[in-house]
Design a protein around this motif. Structure first.
Motif, short mmCIF file in Angstrom:
data_model
loop_
_atom_site.label_atom_id
_atom_site.label_comp_id
_atom_site.label_asym_id
_atom_site.label_seq_id
_atom_site.Cartn_x
_atom_site.Cartn_y
_atom_site.Cartn_z
N ASP A 1 -4.75 11.63 -7.19
CA ASP A 1 -4.46 9.82 -7.11
C ASP A 1 -4.01 9.93 -6.89
O ASP A 1 -2.36 10.10 -6.56
CB ASP A 1 -4.98 9.72 -8.72
CG ASP A 1 -5.71 8.10 -8.59
OD1 ASP A 1 -5.25 7.70 -6.90
OD2 ASP A 1 -5.91 7.12 -9.39
N LEU A 2 -3.60 8.63 -5.72
CA LEU A 2 -2.99 8.14 -4.40
C LEU A 2 -2.15 7.02 -5.25
O LEU A 2 -0.82 6.82 -4.45
CB LEU A 2 -3.28 8.38 -2.80
CG LEU A 2 -3.60 9.59 -2.15
CD1 LEU A 2 -4.03 9.10 -0.93
CD2 LEU A 2 -2.48 10.95 -2.22
N ALA B 1 1.62 1.21 -0.97
CA ALA B 1 2.54 0.27 -0.79
C ALA B 1 3.66 0.46 -0.05
O ALA B 1 4.64 -0.41 1.08
CB ALA B 1 3.11 0.11 -2.31
N CYS B 2 3.40 2.09 0.78
CA CYS B 2 4.19 2.84 1.47
C CYS B 2 4.69 2.06 2.91
O CYS B 2 4.72 2.99 3.70
CB CYS B 2 5.12 3.43 0.79
SG CYS B 2 5.27 4.66 -0.23
N LEU B 3 4.28 0.49 3.04
CA LEU B 3 3.81 0.86 4.76
C LEU B 3 5.22 1.20 5.46
O LEU B 3 4.36 1.19 6.60
CB LEU B 3 3.88 -0.83 5.06
CG LEU B 3 3.17 -2.21 3.46
CD1 LEU B 3 3.57 -3.94 3.48
CD2 LEU B 3 1.73 -1.44 3.75
N LEU C 1 -6.64 16.01 -3.93
CA LEU C 1 -6.41 15.33 -3.42
C LEU C 1 -8.64 15.16 -3.07
O LEU C 1 -9.09 16.20 -1.72
CB LEU C 1 -6.28 14.64 -2.88
CG LEU C 1 -4.66 14.22 -3.14
CD1 LEU C 1 -3.95 13.97 -1.58
CD2 LEU C 1 -4.82 13.00 -4.08
N THR C 2 -9.49 14.38 -3.39
CA THR C 2 -10.73 14.05 -3.22
C THR C 2 -10.90 12.42 -1.86
O THR C 2 -12.41 13.29 -1.25
CB THR C 2 -11.98 13.85 -4.35
OG1 THR C 2 -11.50 13.17 -4.68
CG2 THR C 2 -11.93 15.10 -5.14
N GLN C 3 -9.97 12.08 -1.83
CA GLN C 3 -10.33 10.78 -1.52
C GLN C 3 -8.62 10.21 -0.90
O GLN C 3 -7.73 10.42 -1.49
CB GLN C 3 -11.00 9.48 -1.09
CG GLN C 3 -10.47 8.96 -3.65
CD GLN C 3 -9.57 8.27 -3.10
OE1 GLN C 3 -9.75 6.75 -1.86
NE2 GLN C 3 -8.74 7.99 -3.85
N LEU C 4 -9.04 9.34 0.68
CA LEU C 4 -7.18 8.64 1.03
C LEU C 4 -7.83 8.09 1.35
O LEU C 4 -7.11 7.05 2.09
CB LEU C 4 -7.68 9.85 2.10
CG LEU C 4 -7.65 10.84 2.35
CD1 LEU C 4 -7.40 11.88 3.93
CD2 LEU C 4 -6.26 12.13 1.87
N GLY C 5 -8.05 6.78 0.01
CA GLY C 5 -8.46 5.36 0.33
C GLY C 5 -7.14 4.74 0.52
O GLY C 5 -7.10 4.13 1.47
N PRO C 6 -5.75 4.95 0.02
CA PRO C 6 -5.02 4.02 -0.29
C PRO C 6 -3.72 4.10 1.41
O PRO C 6 -2.62 3.48 1.45
CB PRO C 6 -3.73 4.78 -0.72
CG PRO C 6 -4.56 5.10 -1.64
CD PRO C 6 -6.16 5.85 -1.47
N LEU C 7 -3.58 4.97 2.04
CA LEU C 7 -3.98 5.77 2.96
C LEU C 7 -3.76 4.50 4.69
O LEU C 7 -3.06 4.27 5.49
CB LEU C 7 -4.31 7.11 3.68
CG LEU C 7 -3.24 8.20 2.83
CD1 LEU C 7 -3.19 9.72 3.24
CD2 LEU C 7 -1.97 7.66 2.91
N PRO D 1 -10.63 6.85 5.63
CA PRO D 1 -10.15 5.87 5.54
C PRO D 1 -8.80 5.77 6.66
O PRO D 1 -7.54 5.14 7.10
CB PRO D 1 -8.85 6.48 3.87
CG PRO D 1 -9.86 6.55 3.77
CD PRO D 1 -10.67 7.62 4.63
N LEU D 2 -8.45 7.41 7.38
CA LEU D 2 -7.59 7.04 8.54
C LEU D 2 -7.44 6.82 9.75
O LEU D 2 -7.47 6.45 10.43
CB LEU D 2 -7.49 8.98 8.82
CG LEU D 2 -7.33 9.96 7.41
CD1 LEU D 2 -6.64 11.17 8.07
CD2 LEU D 2 -5.98 9.16 6.73
#
Length: 259
Positions: A45-46, A51-53, A65-71, A92-93
């Motif tokens: 889980d990311l 928040a690391c803008l 990882l199975t998904q990259l939503g927060p990226l 998400p990319l």
């Protein structure tokens, strides 16, 4: 009761927390982190990574990882490595507008359509879907035409799987790929390919039989005669020098008595 030393959720994998990010980056504020290496931590889980803008370089390889939503919020991200995970999509990319280099080798991407979300990334130049040295790949790489499909889908790419496809040096890579394809045995039914033929006729490299030549024999005879003449002249010159030295020596002895 939970096993000692484990926290809730640890048995299923690790979630990114502010504490984890600060400990790995040495930064106090998350938006100040520019480079982050989170390789092989068992991440599933990311969490708060979005928040690391200011993040520009990120390594998430070797996790689960199975998904990259927060990226999706990382608009400054330029280099991303998510190799050796369990990703089935990269949607998400599409929001990472500054992305230039992406490594997704060793995931579960099965069709080129799962890369369609990358088509709007104008700066994307480097893409890796397969890494033979690390033995990482994706199901879509099993197709012999996946290279051509990826190039058509993402024409701005300069390097695919570590090989240059446009610009200086791309012709050499293309030549190597063509040679590799021509050397692979054909799996399709049909008449077998003809055997390789020799470049030259049989016996080309074998030395021919020795031939007698009157011209060669005459040349050898003349050479022997000339050599013998040289020996005779050398002997005559040696005798003449000896006689001259003897004569000079006698003349010198005689003149020593003259006053």
């Amino acid at each position: 009761m939970e096993p000692q030393g484990e926290k809730p959720g640890e048995a299923d994998g690790v979630r990114i927390t502010p504490q984890l990010l600060k400990s790995h980056s040495g930064e106090f504020a998350l938006d100040s982190i520019l480079l982050l290496k989170l390789r092989g931590l068992g991440l599933v889980d990311l969490g708060c990574l979005g928040a690391c803008l200011g993040l520009e370089w990120l390594d998430l390889s070797g996790n689960a990882l199975t998904q990259l939503g927060p990226l999706a919020s990382l608009r400054q991200l330029a280099v991303l490595n998510v190799a050796n995970n369990r990703l089935t999509g990269l949607e998400p990319l599409a929001a990472c507008e500054n992305l230039q280099s992406l490594n997704v080798a060793g995931n579960l991407l099965a069709t080129p359509g799962q890369l369609q979300c990358l088509a709007g990334l104008q700066g994307l130049e480097y893409l890796r879907l397969r890494d033979p040295l690390a033995r990482l790949s994706n199901p879509l790489c099993a197709s012999p035409t996946y290279w051509a499909v990826i190039r058509e889908l993402l024409p701005g790419l300069k390097v695919i799987d570590g090989e240059r496809v446009t610009g200086r040096g791309s012709e050499l890579y293309q030549l190597c790929r063509d040679l590799d394809s021509s050397l692979r045995p054909s799996c399709s039914p049909g008449p077998s390919t003809s055997e390789a033929q020799p470049w030259v006729e049989p016996g080309y490299w074998e030395s021919g039989p020795t031939r007698s030549s009157s011209i060669l024999e005459e040349a050898c005879r003349q050479f022997q005669d000339t050599l013998q003449e040289c020996h005779d002249l050398d002997r005559q010159a040696h005798d003449s020098l000896a006689q001259a030295q003897q004569a000079l020596s006698s003349a010198g002895t005689t003149s020593s008595f003259v006053f």
